[in-house]
Every structure is written in structure tokens, then in C-alpha cells.
Design a protein around this motif. Structure first.
Motif, PDB file in Angstrom:
ATOM      1  N   TYR A   3       0.842  -1.189   0.000  1.00  8.11           N
ATOM      2  CA  TYR A   3       0.000   0.000   0.000  1.00  8.11           C
ATOM      3  C   TYR A   3       0.882   1.245   0.000  1.00  8.11           C
ATOM      4  N   HIS A  29       1.299  -6.527   5.932  1.00  8.99           N
ATOM      5  CA  HIS A  29       1.353  -5.824   4.654  1.00  8.99           C
ATOM      6  C   HIS A  29       2.563  -4.889   4.605  1.00  8.99           C
ATOM      7  N   VAL A  31       3.925  -1.202   3.665  1.00 11.18           N
ATOM      8  CA  VAL A  31       3.376   0.149   3.575  1.00 11.18           C
ATOM      9  C   VAL A  31       4.491   1.151   3.335  1.00 11.18           C
ATOM     10  N   VAL A 103      -2.084  -1.091  -4.196  1.00 11.34           N
ATOM     11  CA  VAL A 103      -3.157  -0.128  -3.966  1.00 11.34           C
ATOM     12  C   VAL A 103      -2.542   1.215  -3.591  1.00 11.34           C
ATOM     13  N   LEU A 105      -3.488   4.538  -1.585  1.00  7.51           N
ATOM     14  CA  LEU A 105      -4.426   5.121  -0.622  1.00  7.51           C
ATOM     15  C   LEU A 105      -4.110   6.607  -0.532  1.00  7.51           C
ATOM     16  N   LEU A 371      -9.857  -2.231   3.286  1.00 11.97           N
ATOM     17  CA  LEU A 371      -8.738  -2.210   2.341  1.00 11.97           C
ATOM     18  C   LEU A 371      -8.381  -3.620   1.877  1.00 11.97           C
TER      19      LEU A 371
END
Length: 376
Positions: A3, A29, A31, A103, A105, A371
């Protein structure tokens, strides 16, 4: 999953995503952040930040004082949001190329995230740190709405993107509030109300033994309004000094105010101190409003700019507080208003209802769940 969080150099917009980022990392995840430097690194306190623009060009302190109404909206779009997007796009492009996110964000005011994600056919999610845009505030002003649409079309054209409104992802909009505060939203669409995402703040020293046991009333205007707020904070000192049944605590970042009867400090660990309070006087910043209502406390709001007026309106409509004129309120006005929210139990009851809605919405856990469930 990877992300990429794209943000403007604004404390209130980064804060909720800090909590979401921590939750995503905790779930395994990857980030990374992207935004104007050096402020993005300072606000996120994260290890991996990709630079996108010069934060000094977009510091809140550079905004002219005294802008109201359409003049404020015009400045926000023409002199801030659109130039910020243009300045950030090259850095966001480089971040996407280097990080290869699944993705993007993007904060609702960081249009560059939506522009780059759309151009690269990446899924993108909107982070609505404030509810300002959710209720279509320009719906009754079609000419202004058309002007905003034109500015967005200019951005899309310059960056060779064909997509919809840059403020709203078609797939997922994380709204860090609840309908109990915003009131009904006509077109919910992809909006998911998750309530506030309150991230732990940096440690701040505070002498807890200075609290004397009386009901505590806090007055704070956040971190970006020190010079502009001096007059109002001075009136708050006078107002609270005249209320012997409460203890006043005024946050004065400039360190210019003095009082024998009111506790005055430059900084506080706000979330912790708010939990000890009976009411909060503030400017209507979304984080302060959320922290106060999450503790079930009534508010007195004197909005200064941007979304703060709408938040004040929402708090009043929810019954959880009252509004004052920032530029006109005097000590007697502040004293009378604080007295009303403290003595009429309806305000605390309404604040408690909003607090319950926040708890039920799920916060950062719900945001991360949404998400993770996004089709990739």
C-alpha cells in the motif's frame, strides 16, 4: 499486499492514516508513504517515505489570514490544492515506479495519488480525513461547483488522465467519522464510515499533579494557529479565570499568555488530557473534535477556516456542542457557552451517542478490513 499512502503536508490529514498504516503493517502488509518533504517524514515518523514536492511551498503558515467564504475556497483550490497536485505528481510517479504498490491510498486533498493511480490503472482508495466533502456542500451553489469541476478537468487534462472526481474513489472512500456526527449522506456510494482512527501521538511531558480535581476545561487551537489564535486564547484565559468551579487549561504554543488562575502550557499529550476533561474549547480541527467526542465530551467550537465551520455545524446539529465566532467571541461569550454545555446534560448525552457510534464503527480495524477486501 503493498500500500502506498499519498498525503499532503498537513497534520490532520496524516494522523488517521498513521493508525491505519500501523494496523496494515501489523497484519503483514508492506506500507510506504509519499508526500512533500521534509514534513511527510516528520508527521509519519515512518521508515520509508518517497518525496513528492517541497513542503515549505505548501505550509499552512503561508496562507493569508482573514480569508472567509468564497475567498477562502478560491484560495484553497487555486493556490493550494491544484498547485499541490501538480507539484506532487512527478514524485508520486517515481514512488509508484520504485515501490510497485498494489493499492494507492490517497488523502482526499492529495489529488496526485488519484491522478497517478488512474493513469497507471492501479486501484486507489480515498482517505476522507474530514467529512467536509461527503455531504456535497456545493450542491446548492451550481456555479461554484462548476468552477471546481473546471479546475479538476484542468488537472486531468494536464496529466493526461481520464477519470472521475479526484476527491472520490469509485471503489472505496474511507470516512473517518460516522453518520451520528455528519447526519445522513444523500449518496453513500463507495463511502464506508469507520469512525476516527486515532494514532498515538509523540510523547509530551505534562505535570499531571497540576490538575487539582475540579472539572477540567481545555482550550486549544491546534498546532497551526499560534499567531492567529492569540486574541481568542487570551479571551479563553479571561473566561476560564472567571469560572472558579472549573479548572481551565489553555494550550498556548507561542508561550505568550500568563495567568495566576488558569493553567497555561505550550503543549499537552492531548488525547490523554482530554480523557480527564469535562469539556473542550477548540477551532474545529477534525482530530481534536474526534478525540473529544471519542471521550464523550461536549465541545465549544470557534471555527477558523476550511472544513472547521462544517464540523462545528455538524457538532451543533448532533447536539454535542455549541459554536462561537472565532473573530468576535469575548470572554463573557466563552464563559456563558462553556457554562451551558457543562450544566445542560443534553450536550453530554449527545456526545455520548456520538462516542458509541465511533466505537461501533470499528476505527482502524474496520478501515484495514475494507482495504483488504478491495478487489485487486
Amino acid at each position: 499486499m503493498k500500500y502506498l499512502l499519498v498525503v499532503p503536508p498537513l497534520t490532520g490529514h496524516v494522523a488517521p492514516l498513521r493508525a491505519v498504516a500501523a494496523e496494515l503493517v501489523g497484519r503483514g502488509h508492506d506500507v510506504a508513504w509519499c508526500g512533500p518533504e521534509p514534513t511527510t517524514s516528520e508527521l509519519t515518523r515512518a521508515g520509508r517515505v518517497y518525496a513528492a514536492g517541497d513542503a515549505l511551498e505548501f505550509a499552512v503558515e503561508r496562507r493569508p489570514e482573514g480569508l472567509r467564504g468564497f475567498a477562502a475556497l478560491k484560495y484553497l483550490w487555486e493556490q493550494y490544492l491544484v498547485p499541490l497536485a501538480d507539484a506532487m505528481v512527478p514524485g508520486v510517479e517515481k514512488a509508484v515506479e520504485a515501490f510497485r504498490p498494489d493499492v494507492v491510498l490517497a488523502d482526499q486533498q492529495a489529488f496526485a495519488g488519484a491522478l497517478v493511480a488512474s493513469r497507471r490503472s492501479l486501484p486507489w482508495v480515498t482517505s476522507a480525513s474530514t467529512s467536509t466533502e461527503l455531504g456535497d456542500p456545493l450542491g446548492a451553489m451550481p456555479k461554484i461547483a462548476a468552477w471546481v469541476d473546471g479546475l479538476q478537468e484542468g488537472l486531468r487534462s494536464r496529466h493526461k488522465v481520464s477519470c472521475g472526481d479526484l476527491r472520490f474513489s469509485p471503489d472505496l472512500i474511507l470516512a473517518f467519522t460516522t453518520v451520528s456526527l455528519t447526519g445522513p449522506i444523500a449518496d453513500v456510494g463507495a463511502v464506508r464510515f469507520v469512525g476516527p482512527a486515532l494514532a498515538p501521538a509523540p510523547p509530551v511531558g505534562f505535570s499531571w499533579d497540576r490538575l487539582d480535581g475540579r472539572p477540567l476545561v481545555i482550550a486549544t487551537l491546534g498546532t497551526a494557529n499560534a499567531a492567529l489564535g492569540r486574541r481568542f486564547l487570551s479571551e479563553c484565559v479571561d473566561a476560564l479565570a472567571g469560572m472558579p468551579d472549573v479548572q481551565g487549561l489553555v494550550v498556548d504554543p507561542a508561550g505568550e499568555l500568563l495567568s495566576d488562575d488558569v493553567l497555561i502550557v505550550k503543549r499537552i499529550p492531548q488525547a490523554e488530557v482530554v480523557r480527564k476533561a469535562a469539556a473542550v474549547i477548540c477551532h474545529g480541527g477534525h482530530n481534536t473534535v474526534s478525540e473529544t467526542l471519542a471521550s464523550g465530551l461536549p465541545l465549544v467550537i470557534a471555527p477558523i477556516r476550511d472544513d472547521q465551520s462544517m464540523l462545528a455545524q455538524q457538532v451543533e446539529a448532533a447536539g454535542a456542542g455549541l459554536r462561537l465566532r472565532f473573530d468576535r467571541a469575548k470572554a463573557p461569550d466563552i464563559r456563558d457557552t462553556v457554562t451551558e454545555v457543562l450544566t445542560d446534560p443534553a450536550y453530554a448525552a449527545a456526545a455520548a451517542r456520538v462516542r458509541a457510534s465511533f466505537a461501533a464503527a470499528g476505527g482502524v480495524v474496520a478501515a484495514a478490513d475494507h482495504l483488504e477486501s478491495l478487489p485487486h
